[in-house]
Design a protein around this motif. Structure first.
Motif, PDB file in Angstrom:
ATOM      1  N   LYS A 355      32.543  30.544  63.859  1.00 36.32           N
ATOM      2  CA  LYS A 355      31.876  29.452  63.153  1.00 36.32           C
ATOM      3  C   LYS A 355      31.270  29.935  61.839  1.00 36.32           C
ATOM      4  CE  LYS A 355      27.828  28.141  64.577  1.00 36.32           C
ATOM      5  NZ  LYS A 355      26.737  27.549  65.415  1.00 36.32           N
ATOM      6  N   HIS A 356      30.569  31.054  61.900  1.00 34.03           N
ATOM      7  CA  HIS A 356      29.914  31.569  60.691  1.00 34.03           C
ATOM      8  C   HIS A 356      30.925  32.051  59.660  1.00 34.03           C
ATOM      9  CE1 HIS A 356      26.323  32.400  63.533  1.00 34.03           C
ATOM     10  NE2 HIS A 356      26.189  31.224  62.954  1.00 34.03           N
ATOM     11  N   ALA A 357      32.034  32.626  60.117  1.00 34.59           N
ATOM     12  CA  ALA A 357      33.074  33.059  59.179  1.00 34.59           C
ATOM     13  C   ALA A 357      33.701  31.861  58.485  1.00 34.59           C
ATOM     14  CB  ALA A 357      34.138  33.871  59.906  1.00 34.59           C
ATOM     15  N   GLY A 358      33.817  30.758  59.208  1.00 34.17           N
ATOM     16  CA  GLY A 358      34.321  29.538  58.580  1.00 34.17           C
ATOM     17  C   GLY A 358      33.389  29.039  57.502  1.00 34.17           C
ATOM     18  N   TYR A 359      32.077  29.060  57.797  1.00 36.76           N
ATOM     19  CA  TYR A 359      31.103  28.639  56.798  1.00 36.76           C
ATOM     20  C   TYR A 359      31.143  29.538  55.563  1.00 36.76           C
ATOM     21  CZ  TYR A 359      28.889  25.858  60.529  1.00 36.76           C
ATOM     22  OH  TYR A 359      28.626  24.950  61.532  1.00 36.76           O
ATOM     23  N   ALA A 360      31.384  30.836  55.793  1.00 42.31           N
ATOM     24  CA  ALA A 360      31.380  31.800  54.691  1.00 42.31           C
ATOM     25  C   ALA A 360      32.722  31.890  53.980  1.00 42.31           C
ATOM     26  CB  ALA A 360      30.986  33.181  55.217  1.00 42.31           C
ATOM     27  N   ARG A 361      33.666  31.064  54.375  1.00 44.52           N
ATOM     28  CA  ARG A 361      35.000  31.038  53.771  1.00 44.52           C
ATOM     29  C   ARG A 361      35.701  32.386  53.904  1.00 44.52           C
ATOM     30  NH1 ARG A 361      33.580  27.634  48.192  1.00 44.52           N
ATOM     31  NH2 ARG A 361      32.633  25.837  49.244  1.00 44.52           N
ATOM     32  N   LEU A 362      35.651  32.898  55.121  1.00 41.21           N
ATOM     33  CA  LEU A 362      36.362  34.126  55.482  1.00 41.21           C
ATOM     34  C   LEU A 362      37.357  33.760  56.576  1.00 41.21           C
ATOM     35  CD1 LEU A 362      33.289  36.545  55.540  1.00 41.21           C
ATOM     36  CD2 LEU A 362      35.031  36.366  53.749  1.00 41.21           C
ATOM     37  N   PRO A 363      38.473  33.113  56.203  1.00 38.75           N
ATOM     38  CA  PRO A 363      39.373  32.533  57.205  1.00 38.75           C
ATOM     39  C   PRO A 363      40.027  33.564  58.107  1.00 38.75           C
ATOM     40  CG  PRO A 363      40.342  32.436  55.010  1.00 38.75           C
ATOM     41  CD  PRO A 363      38.920  32.847  54.822  1.00 38.75           C
ATOM     42  N   ASP A 364      40.258  34.784  57.627  1.00 35.87           N
ATOM     43  CA  ASP A 364      40.879  35.779  58.481  1.00 35.87           C
ATOM     44  C   ASP A 364      39.977  36.146  59.654  1.00 35.87           C
ATOM     45  OD1 ASP A 364      39.091  36.855  56.692  1.00 35.87           O
ATOM     46  OD2 ASP A 364      40.228  38.683  56.306  1.00 35.87           O
ATOM     47  N   ILE A 365      38.685  36.311  59.378  1.00 33.64           N
ATOM     48  CA  ILE A 365      37.746  36.597  60.464  1.00 33.64           C
ATOM     49  C   ILE A 365      37.611  35.393  61.385  1.00 33.64           C
ATOM     50  CG2 ILE A 365      35.355  37.179  61.021  1.00 33.64           C
ATOM     51  CD1 ILE A 365      35.183  38.718  58.419  1.00 33.64           C
ATOM     52  N   ALA A 366      37.516  34.206  60.806  1.00 34.35           N
ATOM     53  CA  ALA A 366      37.366  32.993  61.615  1.00 34.35           C
ATOM     54  C   ALA A 366      38.547  32.806  62.558  1.00 34.35           C
ATOM     55  CB  ALA A 366      37.221  31.779  60.700  1.00 34.35           C
ATOM     56  N   GLU A 367      39.770  33.022  62.061  1.00 37.74           N
ATOM     57  CA  GLU A 367      40.960  32.840  62.895  1.00 37.74           C
ATOM     58  C   GLU A 367      40.999  33.854  64.024  1.00 37.74           C
ATOM     59  OE1 GLU A 367      45.852  32.940  62.513  1.00 37.74           O
ATOM     60  OE2 GLU A 367      44.593  33.008  60.711  1.00 37.74           O
ATOM     61  N   HIS A 368      40.737  35.101  63.703  1.00 27.73           N
ATOM     62  CA  HIS A 368      40.788  36.139  64.740  1.00 27.73           C
ATOM     63  C   HIS A 368      39.702  35.909  65.791  1.00 27.73           C
ATOM     64  CE1 HIS A 368      41.623  39.994  66.560  1.00 27.73           C
ATOM     65  NE2 HIS A 368      40.357  40.351  66.438  1.00 27.73           N
ATOM     66  N   ALA A 369      38.487  35.604  65.355  1.00 27.12           N
ATOM     67  CA  ALA A 369      37.400  35.380  66.297  1.00 27.12           C
ATOM     68  C   ALA A 369      37.674  34.175  67.190  1.00 27.12           C
ATOM     69  CB  ALA A 369      36.089  35.186  65.536  1.00 27.12           C
ATOM     70  N   THR A 370      38.284  33.148  66.624  1.00 26.24           N
ATOM     71  CA  THR A 370      38.640  31.970  67.427  1.00 26.24           C
ATOM     72  C   THR A 370      39.650  32.330  68.506  1.00 26.24           C
ATOM     73  OG1 THR A 370      38.215  30.474  65.572  1.00 26.24           O
ATOM     74  CG2 THR A 370      39.650  29.663  67.328  1.00 26.24           C
ATOM     75  N   ARG A 371      40.636  33.160  68.172  1.00 32.69           N
ATOM     76  CA  ARG A 371      41.647  33.573  69.143  1.00 32.69           C
ATOM     77  C   ARG A 371      41.032  34.410  70.258  1.00 32.69           C
ATOM     78  NH1 ARG A 371      45.772  36.945  66.662  1.00 32.69           N
ATOM     79  NH2 ARG A 371      46.904  36.619  68.616  1.00 32.69           N
ATOM     80  N   VAL A 372      40.143  35.328  69.901  1.00 33.58           N
ATOM     81  CA  VAL A 372      39.503  36.155  70.929  1.00 33.58           C
ATOM     82  C   VAL A 372      38.633  35.299  71.834  1.00 33.58           C
ATOM     83  CG1 VAL A 372      37.894  38.046  71.348  1.00 33.58           C
ATOM     84  CG2 VAL A 372      39.575  38.247  69.513  1.00 33.58           C
ATOM     85  N   ALA A 373      37.844  34.402  71.248  1.00 40.36           N
ATOM     86  CA  ALA A 373      36.983  33.538  72.047  1.00 40.36           C
ATOM     87  C   ALA A 373      37.794  32.662  72.982  1.00 40.36           C
ATOM     88  CB  ALA A 373      36.116  32.675  71.131  1.00 40.36           C
ATOM     89  N   ALA A 374      38.913  32.143  72.500  1.00 41.63           N
ATOM     90  CA  ALA A 374      39.766  31.298  73.340  1.00 41.63           C
ATOM     91  C   ALA A 374      40.357  32.093  74.490  1.00 41.63           C
ATOM     92  CB  ALA A 374      40.869  30.674  72.492  1.00 41.63           C
ATOM     93  N   ALA A 375      40.786  33.313  74.217  1.00 39.64           N
ATOM     94  CA  ALA A 375      41.359  34.149  75.279  1.00 39.64           C
ATOM     95  C   ALA A 375      40.311  34.498  76.328  1.00 39.64           C
ATOM     96  CB  ALA A 375      41.950  35.425  74.674  1.00 39.64           C
ATOM     97  N   LEU A 376      39.108  34.811  75.882  1.00 40.20           N
ATOM     98  CA  LEU A 376      38.037  35.072  76.835  1.00 40.20           C
ATOM     99  C   LEU A 376      37.701  33.817  77.634  1.00 40.20           C
ATOM    100  CD1 LEU A 376      35.627  37.223  74.625  1.00 40.20           C
ATOM    101  CD2 LEU A 376      36.703  37.988  76.746  1.00 40.20           C
TER     102      LEU A 376
END
Length: 393
Positions: A355-376
């Motif tokens: 969420k915070h990476a999305g706000y900060a316009r860091l899409p690479d971090i946002a995408e990776h973090a979303t994938r890890v969170a979904a897998a967990l």
């Protein structure tokens, strides 16, 4: 150091008779040398220190000086293990650093006396004030909000008042014989630990841009920018909520590092604690605003919202990375998580990072973090959302 505010008698609680007697004797000795006259301490009360020190509150009954009625003694009877930082030296130097500041800048008790040979500290007793943990565990949400904002302001004032004091801290540490170790040098070891864990346990491949982002976060942590004193142990139990604001306790791991690591804990409050829980929406943002108001005069670049968001997100990535390295191997991914479990905490923190990476316009971090969170989340079930602290339920 956790202050037991439930005890009201003069008995010792928890600590054995020999450690208590040794701590009292060491405290009397260092005070007598400090003030040039015999000083007697009685009625020791164990304050249940969780580290290697015996921590007592004691009453002063014989002194010709204007000492407070009660004092806190921290006695470290055992020397540190070879090759490891000395918690006594870290704490003594931390208190020395702050005691040299004006009372308005001192975000901790005052150091009254210490002795390196006897490995003892005598510090100001801040009384039976509640801890931040007490506020979070009660049922008063407004009181908890005020305490959290006060904590964030105090953290900012702590950073602002020590922003140029690293050389002083290191010099004091050398005088006490403590090695000046830069723990940031060990961060690189974590770079290669998490990707295999994510792939083996979750089937998530870490792309090269994310590895580069983690390397960037390590470089930021090692840089000379934004360095200030940090208690390191940012636990709600180690903060007293006093009438003058939150005061920090326990500097056994006190050190100088980039303040952005501490600030990242405002986004993931108390994430290093095994029993960390969640805060309601908007609380972290309010805490960051309170912290920024105290440090922007020292670091003007933090007045820029986009700059601060990017810096915080990079540091938050490192924090989540370190926690994942430390906790993921020991988590049970075969059953559904409860809302108060470490499993639910890890899911929540990856989601927050996305969420915070999305706000900060860091899409690479946002995408990776979303994938890890979904897998967990897929492994841990529909209730893998971290519960709020009781004050916010």
């Amino acid at each position: 150091m956790t202050v037991d505010t439930s005890s009201t008698d003069d008995s010792t609680v928890g600590a054995g008779a020999e450690p208590v007697a040794a701590a009292i004797a060491a405290g009397e000795s260092v005070l007598s040398r400090r003030f040039g006259s015999a000083i007697t301490l009685v009625s020791p009360e164990d304050l249940a220190g969780s580290g290697p020190a015996t921590v007592l509150r004691a009453r002063v009954v014989s002194s010709s000086f204007a000492l407070p009625r009660t004092l806190v003694i921290k006695h470290y009877p055992d020397p540190p293990e070879p090759g490891y930082a000395d918690p006594f030296a870290q704490e003594a130097v931390s208190y020395q650093l702050f005691t040299a500041l004006s009372p308005d800048e001192r975000m901790c008790p005052e150091l009254l006396a210490h002795d390196g040979r006897q490995r003892v500290l005598v510090i100001e007793d801040l009384g039976r004030a509640p801890t931040l943990q007490d506020k979070l565990s009660a049922r008063d949400s407004r009181a908890a909000e005020r305490a959290l904002l006060s904590w964030a302001r105090s953290l900012g004032r702590l950073h602002a008042s020590t922003a140029s004091r690293e050389a002083d801290f290191n010099a004091l540490l050398r005088r006490l014989g403590g090695p000046v170790r830069n723990e940031d040098n060990d961060l690189a070891d974590t770079l290669d630990e998490v990707p295999p864990l994510l792939e083996d346990l979750l089937g998530i491949v870490t792309p090269e841009p994310i590895r580069a982002r983690v390397a960037e976060s390590v470089a930021l942590a090692r840089s000379a920018a934004f360095r200030a004193f940090s208690p390191s142990e940012l636990s709600p139990e180690n903060n007293l909520v006093t009438g003058s604001g939150v005061r920090f306790l326990d500097f056994e791991r006190g050190r100088v590092r980039t303040a952005l690591v501490d600030a990242a804990y405002l986004r993931l409050p108390f994430a290093s604690c095994d029993d960390a829980l969640a805060l309601p929406a908007g609380m972290s943002e309010a805490m960051i605003a309170a912290w920024r108001a105290e440090v922007v005069g020292v670091w003007p670049s933090f007045a820029d919202d986009e700059e601060l968001a990017a810096q915080l997100t990079i540091s938050e990535l490192l924090l989540v990375w370190l926690i994942t390295s430390d906790t993921l191997p020991s988590l049970d991914l075969t059953r559904h998580a409860t809302p108060v479990s470490r499993e639910a905490a890890l899911v929540t923190w990856w989601r927050e990072l996305a969420k915070h990476a999305g706000y900060a316009r860091l899409p690479d971090i946002a995408e990776h973090a979303t994938r890890v969170a979904a897998a967990l989340g897929a492994r841990l079930g529909p209730h893998a959302d971290l519960a709020f602290y009781p004050a916010f339920r």
